[in-house]
Design an enzyme around this catalytic site. Structure first.
Site, mmCIF file in Angstrom:
data_model
loop_
_atom_site.group_PDB
_atom_site.id
_atom_site.type_symbol
_atom_site.label_atom_id
_atom_site.label_comp_id
_atom_site.label_asym_id
_atom_site.label_seq_id
_atom_site.Cartn_x
_atom_site.Cartn_y
_atom_site.Cartn_z
ATOM 1 N N LYS A 1 79.335 -62.262 2.397
ATOM 2 C CA LYS A 1 78.214 -62.492 1.962
ATOM 3 C C LYS A 1 77.315 -61.105 1.137
ATOM 4 C CE LYS A 1 75.140 -64.092 4.912
ATOM 5 N NZ LYS A 1 74.163 -64.539 6.058
ATOM 6 N N ARG B 1 82.236 -63.207 7.096
ATOM 7 C CA ARG B 1 81.609 -64.291 7.753
ATOM 8 C C ARG B 1 83.235 -65.037 7.800
ATOM 9 N NH1 ARG B 1 75.479 -66.707 7.760
ATOM 10 N NH2 ARG B 1 76.490 -68.206 5.534
ATOM 11 N N ASP C 1 69.593 -60.704 -6.590
ATOM 12 C CA ASP C 1 70.623 -59.514 -6.581
ATOM 13 C C ASP C 1 72.437 -59.526 -5.960
ATOM 14 O OD1 ASP C 1 70.265 -58.942 -4.359
ATOM 15 O OD2 ASP C 1 69.804 -57.047 -4.920
ATOM 16 N N ASP D 1 69.334 -76.156 5.430
ATOM 17 C CA ASP D 1 70.364 -75.724 4.514
ATOM 18 C C ASP D 1 71.078 -74.785 5.828
ATOM 19 O OD1 ASP D 1 67.803 -74.855 3.299
ATOM 20 O OD2 ASP D 1 69.071 -73.518 3.258
ATOM 21 N N ASP E 1 73.231 -68.397 9.787
ATOM 22 C CA ASP E 1 72.430 -67.551 8.743
ATOM 23 C C ASP E 1 71.379 -67.257 9.788
ATOM 24 O OD1 ASP E 1 73.946 -68.257 6.404
ATOM 25 O OD2 ASP E 1 72.368 -70.450 6.104
ATOM 26 N N GLY F 1 72.275 -73.632 -2.426
ATOM 27 C CA GLY F 1 73.502 -72.696 -3.767
ATOM 28 C C GLY F 1 73.480 -71.243 -2.812
ATOM 29 N N GLY G 1 73.311 -68.098 -2.892
ATOM 30 C CA GLY G 1 73.202 -67.126 -4.005
ATOM 31 C C GLY G 1 74.000 -66.377 -3.808
#
Length: 464
Positions: A114, A178, A126, A250, A260, A92, A94
């Site tokens: 992001k 993004r 974090d 993913d 990504d 997921g 994060g």
């Protein structure tokens, strides 16, 4: 300034087990250091002028997550995934939040932050990003767009005024905005297959077909659509010497976009076994492994479709047969893109040995991938016989010029830009962005020359 984003959110209308609703965690002192005004206009964002300090401050508030624009529906998406071959049933977002979607002339687009803080999927992280990965993704994704490669885009980037702690110590925090055709991943399907949630799988299948493959009729057609867009995408990567670095399931988008940008890079010296990711210790995602890994990821996607296809044995047989189509789809795409690089608009399988001979010579001599192709019709020493065979094929030199960039975002230049930004100087970022977004134009040798030995960077890090 009155900023208006014409949100029209559909993913947020799916059941709440698809995501977790939450806002961004505010940051201390956001400052805008990049804003993609042409992209903002294409998204229909009004009032996004950045001429004054007040305008920039207002944009920084929105694109840091400190201010939630009207109509946004912030949420962190659930997904799973195979990471370096091992399955994680829950990953997921994060460190990211989907603000919402807009409808454009080019289709629906997600707008995502992001580095906006922790979510339930952060897994002890974090939820933040530092300026290095934000700069890398901004430069890489905008360069890829300029090269004509399907990709997510960078809309804005801000520094947060807060440090984030990483292995090398405190780094200046940053947040990227993004834009993507969607953030639906192979891993999104895997998350619900792992839970045997057939209702969610069917909803996700229907939603994905409507959003990305409106002509598809059911799971097998969806699989075919994914194979077609991914075969073309990976062939495009190969044709420009790009190594994604982390082709986990993913990180494979159903839209067929590059997504990504972690430990990714363009090769300088060509070799098919090149690995430039610090975390890919076995070479799973080496340059030459990208096509078979894409095929493997697609097989995992096919497996995730089994629960909604009725009779399991028949479903497995049908899907197994279907994924056999990927290698010929990729082969056709490879010939299309590499054929264009040598000026063959209608390259056939008979032309593959000619192209492979050129690549083999480049590997043996350690030649620069981008510059060697960009130099055509000049060929390297030792390829005189090859040149005669090539010329006999009647290459279209206009096609050669259109297909071979002069500039790529080279790793050593990105690292220099990041170092300057860490020291508070963003002028090198602005300059490099202007150069890599005009990749077919003449450019300063600082951007076209491969690195000197002392400049060479052999690894790139995720480091978000």
């Amino acid at each position: 300034m009155s900023l208006h984003i014409p949100f029209d959110n559909t993913y947020a209308a799916l059941p709440d087990r698809f995501y977790t609703r939450q806002g961004a965690v505010p940051v201390r002192a956001p400052e805008l250091f990049a804003f993609n005004a042409p992209l903002a206009r294409a998204l229909g964002i009004a009032g996004a002028g950045s001429e004054t300090a007040d305008d920039r401050a207002a944009l920084a508030e929105v694109f840091s997550g400190n201010a939630t624009p009207p109509g946004a529906a912030p949420l962190a998406q659930l997904y799973a995934g195979h990471q370096f071959g091992g399955f994680s049933p829950q990953l997921g977002d994060g460190r990211a939040l989907l603000l919402g979607e807009v409808e454009t002339a080019q289709g629906r687009r997600d707008i995502q932050l992001k580095g906006s803080g922790p979510t339930p999927y952060s897994r002890m992280g974090d939820g933040r990003a530092w300026v290095g990965p934000v700069i890398r993704e901004y430069l890489m994704s905008e360069a890829m767009a300029a090269l004509g490669v399907p990709t997510t885009r960078a809309l804005a980037a801000v520094t947060t005024g807060e440090p984030v702690l990483r292995e090398d110590g405190p780094m200046p925090g940053a947040i990227l905005t993004r834009v993507a055709a969607s953030h639906i991943r192979v891993g999104t399907f895997q998350a619900f297959a792992a839970r045997n949630d057939t209702d969610a799988l069917q909803r996700l299948t229907d939603y994905t077909i409507a959003r990305h493959f409106p002509g598809a009729d059911g799971p097998l057609d969806l699989l075919q659509g994914l194979m077609e867009v991914q075969a073309d995408l990976v062939a495009r990567w190969m044709s420009i010497g790009f190594i994604h670095g982390v082709m986990n399931t993913d990180n494979m988008a159903l839209s067929g976009e590059t997504i990504d940008y972690g430990p990714c890079a363009f090769m300088d010296r060509y070799h098919p076994d090149t690995v430039l990711s610090s975390i890919d210790r076995q070479g799973r995602y080496a340059y030459s492994n990208q096509p078979p890994i894409a095929h493997w990821n697609i097989a995992q996607f096919a497996s995730a479709l089994v629960p909604i296809m009725g009779d399991e044995d028949k479903a497995v047989a049908d899907l197994t047969e279907a994924i056999k189509a990927f290698p010929p789809l990729y082969e056709a795409a490879w010939l299309r893109h590499f054929g264009a690089k040598v000026g063959l608009a209608e390259a056939t399988p008979d032309d593959r040995p000619l192209i492979e001979a050129f690549l083999s010579h480049m590997a043996q001599e350690g030649l620069d991938f981008t510059n060697t192709f960009a130099a055509l019709p000049q060929v390297p020493a030792g390829l005189e016989d090859w040149a005669r065979q090539w010329q006999a094929r009647g290459p279209d030199m206009n096609l050669v010029a259109r297909s071979n960039p002069r500039v790529i975002p080279r790793l050593h230049r990105i690292e220099a830009v990041i170092a300057a930004a860490v020291a508070g100087d963003f002028a090198p970022f602005d300059e490099m962005l202007s150069v890599v977004t005009t990749p077919f134009a003449e450019a300063d040798t600082r951007y076209t020359a491969p690195p000197e030995p002392e400049e060479r960077v052999t690894q790139t890090f995720c480091g978000t």
